[in-house]
Design a protein around this motif. Structure first.
Motif, PDB file in Angstrom:
ATOM      1  N   ILE A 127       0.811  -1.216   0.000  1.00 16.14           N
ATOM      2  CA  ILE A 127       0.000   0.000   0.000  1.00 16.14           C
ATOM      3  C   ILE A 127       0.848   1.271   0.000  1.00 16.14           C
ATOM      4  CG2 ILE A 127      -0.321   0.183   2.504  1.00 16.14           C
ATOM      5  CD1 ILE A 127      -3.340   0.812   1.728  1.00 16.14           C
ATOM      6  N   TYR A 128       1.989   1.239   0.679  1.00 20.40           N
ATOM      7  CA  TYR A 128       2.840   2.429   0.761  1.00 20.40           C
ATOM      8  C   TYR A 128       3.474   2.723  -0.597  1.00 20.40           C
ATOM      9  CZ  TYR A 128       1.965   1.849   5.695  1.00 20.40           C
ATOM     10  OH  TYR A 128       1.329   1.716   6.902  1.00 20.40           O
ATOM     11  N   GLN A 129       3.984   1.708  -1.265  1.00 24.73           N
ATOM     12  CA  GLN A 129       4.579   1.904  -2.590  1.00 24.73           C
ATOM     13  C   GLN A 129       3.513   2.244  -3.615  1.00 24.73           C
ATOM     14  OE1 GLN A 129       8.014   1.938  -3.257  1.00 24.73           O
ATOM     15  NE2 GLN A 129       7.142   2.946  -5.063  1.00 24.73           N
ATOM     16  N   THR A 130       2.354   1.594  -3.513  1.00 20.94           N
ATOM     17  CA  THR A 130       1.261   1.879  -4.437  1.00 20.94           C
ATOM     18  C   THR A 130       0.857   3.341  -4.353  1.00 20.94           C
ATOM     19  OG1 THR A 130       0.430  -0.399  -4.363  1.00 20.94           O
ATOM     20  CG2 THR A 130      -1.129   1.305  -5.058  1.00 20.94           C
ATOM     21  N   CYS A 131       0.699   3.858  -3.140  1.00 22.92           N
ATOM     22  CA  CYS A 131       0.315   5.268  -2.972  1.00 22.92           C
ATOM     23  C   CYS A 131       1.402   6.200  -3.507  1.00 22.92           C
ATOM     24  CB  CYS A 131       0.000   5.577  -1.511  1.00 22.92           C
ATOM     25  SG  CYS A 131      -1.599   4.909  -0.993  1.00 22.92           S
ATOM     26  N   ALA A 132       2.656   5.865  -3.254  1.00 20.53           N
ATOM     27  CA  ALA A 132       3.757   6.685  -3.774  1.00 20.53           C
ATOM     28  C   ALA A 132       3.730   6.688  -5.306  1.00 20.53           C
ATOM     29  CB  ALA A 132       5.095   6.168  -3.259  1.00 20.53           C
ATOM     30  N   ASP A 133       3.530   5.527  -5.910  1.00 25.73           N
ATOM     31  CA  ASP A 133       3.474   5.428  -7.371  1.00 25.73           C
ATOM     32  C   ASP A 133       2.283   6.207  -7.931  1.00 25.73           C
ATOM     33  OD1 ASP A 133       5.701   3.775  -7.239  1.00 25.73           O
ATOM     34  OD2 ASP A 133       4.559   1.922  -7.575  1.00 25.73           O
TER      35      ASP A 133
ATOM     36  N   ARG B  82      -6.514   9.989   1.823  1.00 21.46           N
ATOM     37  CA  ARG B  82      -6.193   9.431   3.140  1.00 21.46           C
ATOM     38  C   ARG B  82      -4.913   8.636   2.967  1.00 21.46           C
ATOM     39  NH1 ARG B  82      -5.326   4.976   6.556  1.00 21.46           N
ATOM     40  NH2 ARG B  82      -6.540   5.001   8.465  1.00 21.46           N
ATOM     41  N   GLU B  83      -3.871   9.110   3.601  1.00 20.58           N
ATOM     42  CA  GLU B  83      -2.566   8.461   3.490  1.00 20.58           C
ATOM     43  C   GLU B  83      -2.625   7.042   4.045  1.00 20.58           C
ATOM     44  OE1 GLU B  83       0.211   9.556   2.025  1.00 20.58           O
ATOM     45  OE2 GLU B  83      -0.747  11.440   1.460  1.00 20.58           O
ATOM     46  N   PRO B  84      -1.752   6.151   3.573  1.00 18.56           N
ATOM     47  CA  PRO B  84      -1.772   4.771   4.048  1.00 18.56           C
ATOM     48  C   PRO B  84      -1.426   4.672   5.527  1.00 18.56           C
ATOM     49  CG  PRO B  84       0.041   5.113   2.488  1.00 18.56           C
ATOM     50  CD  PRO B  84      -0.726   6.375   2.556  1.00 18.56           C
ATOM     51  N   GLY B  85      -2.113   3.773   6.181  1.00 19.45           N
ATOM     52  CA  GLY B  85      -1.885   3.499   7.595  1.00 19.45           C
ATOM     53  C   GLY B  85      -2.971   2.583   8.107  1.00 19.45           C
ATOM     54  N   PRO B  86      -2.831   2.143   9.354  1.00 19.71           N
ATOM     55  CA  PRO B  86      -3.830   1.222   9.912  1.00 19.71           C
ATOM     56  C   PRO B  86      -5.219   1.839   9.924  1.00 19.71           C
ATOM     57  CG  PRO B  86      -1.907   1.394  11.336  1.00 19.71           C
ATOM     58  CD  PRO B  86      -1.768   2.452  10.297  1.00 19.71           C
ATOM     59  N   MET B  87      -6.216   1.012   9.655  1.00 18.61           N
ATOM     60  CA  MET B  87      -7.586   1.498   9.726  1.00 18.61           C
ATOM     61  C   MET B  87      -7.954   1.810  11.167  1.00 18.61           C
ATOM     62  SD  MET B  87      -9.775  -1.995   9.056  1.00 18.61           S
ATOM     63  CE  MET B  87     -11.299  -1.459   9.787  1.00 18.61           C
ATOM     64  N   LYS B  88      -8.880   2.723  11.350  1.00 18.33           N
ATOM     65  CA  LYS B  88      -9.332   3.110  12.688  1.00 18.33           C
ATOM     66  C   LYS B  88      -9.902   1.876  13.388  1.00 18.33           C
ATOM     67  CE  LYS B  88     -12.106   6.664  14.891  1.00 18.33           C
ATOM     68  NZ  LYS B  88     -13.016   7.778  14.669  1.00 18.33           N
ATOM     69  N   HIS B  89      -9.478   1.643  14.601  1.00 17.11           N
ATOM     70  CA  HIS B  89      -9.928   0.512  15.425  1.00 17.11           C
ATOM     71  C   HIS B  89      -9.491  -0.833  14.845  1.00 17.11           C
ATOM     72  CE1 HIS B  89     -12.302   3.491  17.495  1.00 17.11           C
ATOM     73  NE2 HIS B  89     -12.969   3.758  16.381  1.00 17.11           N
ATOM     74  N   GLY B  90      -8.417  -0.851  14.041  1.00 18.63           N
ATOM     75  CA  GLY B  90      -7.948  -2.097  13.453  1.00 18.63           C
ATOM     76  C   GLY B  90      -6.464  -2.018  13.145  1.00 18.63           C
ATOM     77  N   THR B  91      -5.975  -3.001  12.440  1.00 20.30           N
ATOM     78  CA  THR B  91      -4.544  -3.045  12.129  1.00 20.30           C
ATOM     79  C   THR B  91      -4.249  -3.110  10.632  1.00 20.30           C
ATOM     80  OG1 THR B  91      -4.540  -5.463  12.341  1.00 20.30           O
ATOM     81  CG2 THR B  91      -3.999  -4.193  14.320  1.00 20.30           C
ATOM     82  N   THR B  92      -5.258  -3.396   9.812  1.00 24.51           N
ATOM     83  CA  THR B  92      -5.035  -3.518   8.373  1.00 24.51           C
ATOM     84  C   THR B  92      -4.724  -2.151   7.778  1.00 24.51           C
ATOM     85  OG1 THR B  92      -6.565  -5.374   8.246  1.00 24.51           O
ATOM     86  CG2 THR B  92      -6.047  -4.249   6.181  1.00 24.51           C
ATOM     87  N   PRO B  93      -3.596  -2.027   7.072  1.00 25.74           N
ATOM     88  CA  PRO B  93      -3.288  -0.748   6.421  1.00 25.74           C
ATOM     89  C   PRO B  93      -4.231  -0.480   5.244  1.00 25.74           C
ATOM     90  CG  PRO B  93      -1.290  -2.046   6.729  1.00 25.74           C
ATOM     91  CD  PRO B  93      -2.455  -2.947   7.004  1.00 25.74           C
ATOM     92  N   ILE B  94      -4.793   0.735   5.229  1.00 27.88           N
ATOM     93  CA  ILE B  94      -5.670   1.168   4.150  1.00 27.88           C
ATOM     94  C   ILE B  94      -5.263   2.579   3.726  1.00 27.88           C
ATOM     95  CG2 ILE B  94      -7.597  -0.256   4.958  1.00 27.88           C
ATOM     96  CD1 ILE B  94      -8.907   2.404   5.943  1.00 27.88           C
ATOM     97  N   ALA B  95      -5.773   2.994   2.582  1.00 25.02           N
ATOM     98  CA  ALA B  95      -5.627   4.365   2.093  1.00 25.02           C
ATOM     99  C   ALA B  95      -6.837   4.649   1.222  1.00 25.02           C
ATOM    100  CB  ALA B  95      -4.343   4.529   1.299  1.00 25.02           C
ATOM    101  N   PHE B  96      -7.082   5.910   0.947  1.00 26.17           N
ATOM    102  CA  PHE B  96      -8.151   6.289   0.031  1.00 26.17           C
ATOM    103  C   PHE B  96      -7.603   7.222  -1.029  1.00 26.17           C
ATOM    104  CE2 PHE B  96     -10.923   4.733   3.338  1.00 26.17           C
ATOM    105  CZ  PHE B  96     -12.032   4.265   2.656  1.00 26.17           C
ATOM    106  N   ILE B  97      -8.032   6.976  -2.273  1.00 27.85           N
ATOM    107  CA  ILE B  97      -7.738   7.869  -3.370  1.00 27.85           C
ATOM    108  C   ILE B  97      -9.069   8.356  -3.923  1.00 27.85           C
ATOM    109  CG2 ILE B  97      -5.522   6.788  -3.913  1.00 27.85           C
ATOM    110  CD1 ILE B  97      -6.884   5.287  -6.209  1.00 27.85           C
ATOM    111  N   GLU B  98      -9.004   9.330  -4.818  1.00 24.38           N
ATOM    112  CA  GLU B  98     -10.222   9.884  -5.389  1.00 24.38           C
ATOM    113  C   GLU B  98     -10.086   9.920  -6.902  1.00 24.38           C
ATOM    114  OE1 GLU B  98     -12.605  13.282  -3.352  1.00 24.38           O
ATOM    115  OE2 GLU B  98     -11.187  14.216  -4.744  1.00 24.38           O
ATOM    116  N   ASP B  99     -11.147   9.505  -7.598  1.00 25.05           N
ATOM    117  CA  ASP B  99     -11.109   9.557  -9.056  1.00 25.05           C
ATOM    118  C   ASP B  99     -11.480  10.969  -9.513  1.00 25.05           C
ATOM    119  OD1 ASP B  99     -13.915   9.819  -9.339  1.00 25.05           O
ATOM    120  OD2 ASP B  99     -14.120   8.041 -10.588  1.00 25.05           O
ATOM    121  N   PRO B 100     -11.408  11.271 -10.816  1.00 28.13           N
ATOM    122  CA  PRO B 100     -11.679  12.632 -11.289  1.00 28.13           C
ATOM    123  C   PRO B 100     -13.103  13.126 -11.023  1.00 28.13           C
ATOM    124  CG  PRO B 100     -10.573  11.360 -13.004  1.00 28.13           C
ATOM    125  CD  PRO B 100     -10.914  10.413 -11.902  1.00 28.13           C
ATOM    126  N   ASN B 101     -14.015  12.212 -10.715  1.00 24.49           N
ATOM    127  CA  ASN B 101     -15.405  12.573 -10.454  1.00 24.49           C
ATOM    128  C   ASN B 101     -15.696  12.773  -8.978  1.00 24.49           C
ATOM    129  OD1 ASN B 101     -16.368  11.951 -13.322  1.00 24.49           O
ATOM    130  ND2 ASN B 101     -15.320  10.095 -12.692  1.00 24.49           N
TER     131      ASN B 101
END
Length: 127
Positions: free
Chosen positions: A82-88, A98-117
């Motif tokens: 996820i960290y390299q994917t976000c950098a790329d 939303r930068e990569p990191g553990p999800m709230k109340h959990g441990t799985t790393p997540i991130a959010f991106i936004e499409d042009p819409n």
């Protein structure tokens, strides 16, 4: 039964195809204009439709802005790093909201991106 596709209405089809295909690495699987209905459907995904769920991008000719609404959540994509994917993706001009990191109340790393819409896409680190 199986999931076939998710449909998203898009403001600009060329811009959306650039995002999903060039930036996220999906393939344009098929595209068809419907002049009588004044719309175009483009199907994108990571694999053939017979084996994979895909995204249907619907462009209604003459419409350039949609309200996303409060009911829409996000589309989720699994990634290996996820960290390299976000950098790329940032290098390709993708908006990481939303930068990569553990999800709230959990441990799985997540991130959010936004499409042009303005649609949110969650990236989830695969174990």
């Amino acid at each position: 039964m199986r999931l076939l596709h998710t449909m998203l209405r898009v403001n600009n089809l060329d811009e959306s195809l650039k995002f999903y295909c060039d930036q996220l690495g999906m393939k344009l699987l098929r595209k068809h204009d419907f002049p009588g209905g004044e719309f175009t459907l483009a199907f994108v995904g990571y694999g053939d439709e017979k084996d994979n769920a895909v995204i249907e991008l619907t462009w209604n000719w003459g419409t350039s802005k949609y309200e996303i609404g409060t009911a829409y959540g996000h589309v989720a994509l699994g990634v290996d790093d996820i960290y390299q994917t976000c950098a790329d993706l940032k290098q390709k001009g993708v908006n990481v909201v939303r930068e990569p990191g553990p999800m709230k109340h959990g441990t799985t790393p997540i991130a959010f991106i936004e499409d042009p819409n303005g649609y949110k896409i969650e990236l989830i680190q695969q174990k």
